[in-house]
Design an enzyme around this catalytic site. Sequence first.
Site, PDB file in Angstrom:
ATOM      1  CD1 TRP A 104      -2.347  -2.241   1.525  1.00  0.00           C
ATOM      2  CD2 TRP A 104      -2.928  -1.113  -0.162  1.00  0.00           C
ATOM      3  NE1 TRP A 104      -3.351  -3.034   1.247  1.00  0.00           N
ATOM      4  CE2 TRP A 104      -3.747  -2.532  -0.105  1.00  0.00           C
ATOM      5  CE3 TRP A 104      -3.039  -0.466  -1.205  1.00  0.00           C
ATOM      6  CZ2 TRP A 104      -4.790  -2.563  -1.138  1.00  0.00           C
ATOM      7  CZ3 TRP A 104      -4.258  -0.547  -2.128  1.00  0.00           C
ATOM      8  CH2 TRP A 104      -4.961  -1.771  -1.910  1.00  0.00           C
ATOM      9  CG  ASP A 188      -3.282   4.124   3.863  1.00  0.00           C
ATOM     10  OD1 ASP A 188      -4.480   3.980   4.607  1.00  0.00           O
ATOM     11  OD2 ASP A 188      -3.086   3.546   2.854  1.00  0.00           O
ATOM     12  CE  LYS A 212      -9.082  -2.973   3.109  1.00  0.00           C
ATOM     13  NZ  LYS A 212      -8.088  -1.922   2.709  1.00  0.00           N
TER      14      LYS A 212
HETATM   15  C1  LIG Z   1      -7.569  -1.569   1.319  1.00  0.00           C
HETATM   16  C2  LIG Z   1      -6.335  -0.508   1.554  1.00  0.00           C
HETATM   17  C3  LIG Z   1      -6.180   0.611   0.705  1.00  0.00           C
HETATM   18  C4  LIG Z   1      -6.935   0.794  -0.841  1.00  0.00           C
HETATM   19  O1  LIG Z   1      -8.369   0.783  -0.517  1.00  0.00           O
HETATM   20  P1  LIG Z   1      -9.359   0.979  -1.454  1.00  0.00           P
HETATM   21  O2  LIG Z   1     -10.689   1.293  -0.689  1.00  0.00           O
HETATM   22  O3  LIG Z   1      -9.280   0.004  -2.514  1.00  0.00           O
HETATM   23  O4  LIG Z   1      -9.034   2.426  -2.329  1.00  0.00           O
HETATM   24  C5  LIG Z   1      -5.256   1.393   0.685  1.00  0.00           C
HETATM   25  N1  LIG Z   1      -4.262   1.428   1.609  1.00  0.00           N
HETATM   26  C6  LIG Z   1      -4.637   0.228   2.719  1.00  0.00           C
HETATM   27  C7  LIG Z   1      -3.592   0.363   3.865  1.00  0.00           C
HETATM   28  C8  LIG Z   1      -5.703  -0.618   2.842  1.00  0.00           C
HETATM   29  O5  LIG Z   1      -5.783  -1.383   3.477  1.00  0.00           O
END
Ligand SMILES: *Cc1c(COP(=O)(O)O)cnc(C)c1O
Length: 376
Positions: A104, A188, A212
């Site tokens: 990511w 993030d 998540k």
């Molecule tokens: C799932 C995830 C993303 C991407 O999320 P999307 O909703 O598919 O854009 C980005 N960063 C992390 C840490 C994630 O777990």
Amino acid sequence: MTRPWNFSAGPSALPLEVLEQAAAEMTDWHGCGMSVMEMSHRGKQFMQIRDEAEADLRELLGVPDDYEVMFMQGGATAENAIVPMNLLGRAGSGRADYVLAGIWSNKSHKEAQRYGDIAVAASSGEAAQIDGRQQQAWTWFPEPQTWRVRADAAYVHVCSNETIGGVEFADWPDMAALGAADVPLVVDASSHFLSRPIDFSKAALVYAGAQKNAGPAGVTVVIARRDMIGHALPMCPSAFDYTNVAKNQSMFNTPPTYAIYIAGLVFKWIKRQGGVQALERANIAKAAELYASLDGSQFYRALVHPRWRSRMNAPFFLADESLNADFLAESQAAGLLQLKGHKSVGGMRASIYNAMPLEGVRALINFMQDFERRHG
Ligand SMILES: *Cc1c(COP(=O)(O)O)cnc(C)c1O
């Protein structure tokens, strides 16, 4: 009849109570004769839903008053562009630095390169010897003292929980201690958001896709200190300019109303559990049992260095990978769903977010021990 245990990395299990409440309110929210999906986003019912969601989130995380809470769209992937488009104008240098520790953060770094002068502050993309352990690439986290942060960077970006690699980084540095007092930290936190407290004295902007740990796909929570807002590059789409989003309480355009509503129900569920601190204690206990079980076996292997093992996402491998298909088929038959690892890493991955109780983790551990007895 019990529900199966769902170990999906995302979209992932939601608390059953939340799903049942949403089902009960589906066609008629609180006697108003409408589903939340059918309401005007500017009507008083939805405004109440939105306001309560923000207030509950602020309370759960202790969000300081000088931070805006924004409900956006496009997922964390869109934030990979939205963050640089909004922040690179801040410092005048057009520069930002990225810490790479998995898939990511690499995606964030790659996307940001479209918008400015982007450098790698540190990377775990090579093998390392740490505490006498031989660590493969992306199974550890670069210590903040090793980050090379340019003093004129507009921000430094980290992913605090690498969902795919299972690497969690929670000791966010004080940037002043790194000699970069004016460089804000951008995080993030998608896959461990609300699983543990957030220290906002360390981070100027935190974003998280909801699917998540916080709700359904479709809404991204962005919590940004006010001085991060108001610097968008001219190319930034109006709907993604934090100035517009913040000024209009996330109603610059139609927000993802149903996703915000479900996330709001999750926030209320977290409050009923005793808040983020109570969930953190539960998450520590769940992860401790799972990793202890993995470490106690020669049959399974967890490769992430113990210091950075994610409490949320535990990737693991069978020593004999020819048993992978059997493991997946038998676990599914035993009511343990979505344990297959991400294709880029292979093996297995158990995601044990807030909605997964200790009971579900123990069901997984029991299955794994039984599988080992039968195949080991
Ligand atoms: C799932 C995830 C993303 C991407 O999320 P999307 O909703 O598919 O854009 C980005 N960063 C992390 C840490 C994630 O777990």
